[in-house]
Motif scaffolding. Sequence first.
Motif, short mmCIF file in Angstrom:
data_model
loop_
_atom_site.label_atom_id
_atom_site.label_comp_id
_atom_site.label_asym_id
_atom_site.label_seq_id
_atom_site.Cartn_x
_atom_site.Cartn_y
_atom_site.Cartn_z
N VAL A 99 16.54 3.71 -7.22
CA VAL A 99 15.90 4.65 -6.29
C VAL A 99 15.82 6.04 -6.91
CG1 VAL A 99 16.15 5.82 -4.07
CG2 VAL A 99 16.51 3.35 -4.23
N ASP A 100 16.88 6.48 -7.58
CA ASP A 100 16.86 7.79 -8.23
C ASP A 100 15.75 7.89 -9.25
OD1 ASP A 100 18.99 8.63 -6.71
OD2 ASP A 100 20.49 8.35 -8.29
N ARG A 101 15.57 6.85 -10.05
CA ARG A 101 14.51 6.88 -11.07
C ARG A 101 13.13 6.82 -10.44
NH1 ARG A 101 16.62 3.22 -16.21
NH2 ARG A 101 18.61 4.33 -16.52
N LEU A 102 12.99 6.02 -9.39
CA LEU A 102 11.70 5.94 -8.71
C LEU A 102 11.33 7.29 -8.08
CD1 LEU A 102 9.55 3.75 -8.18
CD2 LEU A 102 10.63 3.38 -5.96
N VAL A 107 6.23 -3.15 -7.06
CA VAL A 107 7.30 -2.16 -7.01
C VAL A 107 7.79 -1.96 -5.57
CG1 VAL A 107 7.95 0.23 -7.49
CG2 VAL A 107 6.51 -1.03 -9.11
N GLY A 108 6.87 -1.91 -4.62
CA GLY A 108 7.27 -1.78 -3.23
C GLY A 108 8.11 -2.95 -2.76
N SER A 109 7.95 -4.11 -3.37
CA SER A 109 8.74 -5.28 -3.00
C SER A 109 10.18 -5.14 -3.46
CB SER A 109 8.11 -6.55 -3.60
OG SER A 109 6.80 -6.74 -3.13
N THR A 156 0.81 -1.22 0.00
CA THR A 156 0.00 0.00 0.00
C THR A 156 0.85 1.27 0.00
OG1 THR A 156 -0.16 -0.02 2.43
CG2 THR A 156 -1.90 -1.16 1.19
N SER A 157 2.06 1.18 -0.55
CA SER A 157 2.96 2.34 -0.54
C SER A 157 2.54 3.44 -1.52
CB SER A 157 4.38 1.90 -0.89
OG SER A 157 4.45 1.44 -2.24
N GLY A 158 1.77 3.08 -2.54
CA GLY A 158 1.46 4.01 -3.63
C GLY A 158 2.30 3.77 -4.85
N TRP A 159 3.39 3.00 -4.71
CA TRP A 159 4.17 2.53 -5.87
C TRP A 159 3.67 1.15 -6.26
CZ3 TRP A 159 7.82 4.58 -1.97
CH2 TRP A 159 8.38 5.81 -2.35
N GLY A 160 3.56 0.91 -7.55
CA GLY A 160 3.14 -0.42 -7.98
C GLY A 160 2.75 -0.46 -9.43
#
Length: 381
Positions: free
Chosen positions: A163-166, A183-185, A127-131
Amino acid sequence: MTSPRDPTVPVRALLDGWVASGRVPGYVVALRHAGTTHVLHGGTADAAGAVPVTPATVFRLSSVSKLVGAVLALALVDDGTLGLDDPVGTWLPGLASPGVLRDRLGPLDDVVPAERPVTVRHLLTGTSGWGGIWEPCPLAEAVDRAGVGPGPWAPDLDPETYVDRLAGIPLAAQPGTTWLYHVGSDLLGVVLARAAGRPVSELLRDRVTGPLGLGSTGFWAPAERLSAAWWATEDGGLRVVDTPDGRFSRPPAFESLAAGLVSTAEDVLGLLTAVADGGGGVLRPATVAEMTRDQLTPGQRAGEQEFLGAGVSWGLHVGVDVGQDPAWGGPGRWGWDGGTGTSAWVDPGRDVAAVVLTQRGMLTTEDSLEPFWRAVAAGVG
């Protein structure tokens, strides 16, 4: 005196039939039921069909890696290396204040601030919002261009570049509001390495695979032990997408807990049964209970229920059944599947833990391993 029933009879018949028909090149199954472990194997491991699959054959786990990642992350939570509610920005400052799209299908510059920090718990619960974003939209295109989206194996980036791209991509949703996949994984592994000050591979060896005796589980393996990997073709055949001497025969740039591990069926079963039996000394029993229970509200999973599957929710980095077809699933069952043709679940109601590793990628519903689980259920009665 009546002989004990062999629960593997339907499973062997199904998978040997798949090998004979060409649906899968080969397979290994490891299954524990009522305290007895069974290991089955068949078919071949290489593209030429010359090397037989054995229980020692190493397969690409793809998203079954998430189960291993769950155990590693929670072992570090148990020992206080990090906390479930610690902000990710503690170790990754560039991700401390992400923007959030007003509309995840809308333009990338229409953002608002995050209402709360992304935490370790958000990464574990998805549930991070990334995915993964499956609809065509600017966000999906940006994730694809950056090389940080879901895939069958690790990103082709080093962790710093990842991490920079994310950091340059807004969140699809406010942290804690929506379940999104994968993605959070990948990010979880980067956080664990930063928090512990050690590579993920070392943490995994010292905290999980070493204590549990899982000597064939890691981020790469010698080519002579690896199977090839295949995708299905439109004409009903199979094409090789990774060879034994390919990407998994050497240490990767990115040690992914989302889809980056290789292992044997017996190793994966060893992980499942250690957790199912109370944690195997790696996790506390109370942590196991938290890991394997439903952590989502109906609202959090509503938008992704089709992806999760009917009656499936999410625990702490594992899938959890909350009401699936009683013919082969049911409440309390936990585990997950991998896009390279792998599946590993524990079903306490049937007293069974089982793993199937194949080399046929799951690109469509026709590639599903659901028939395997129906055969398992039939076998155990």
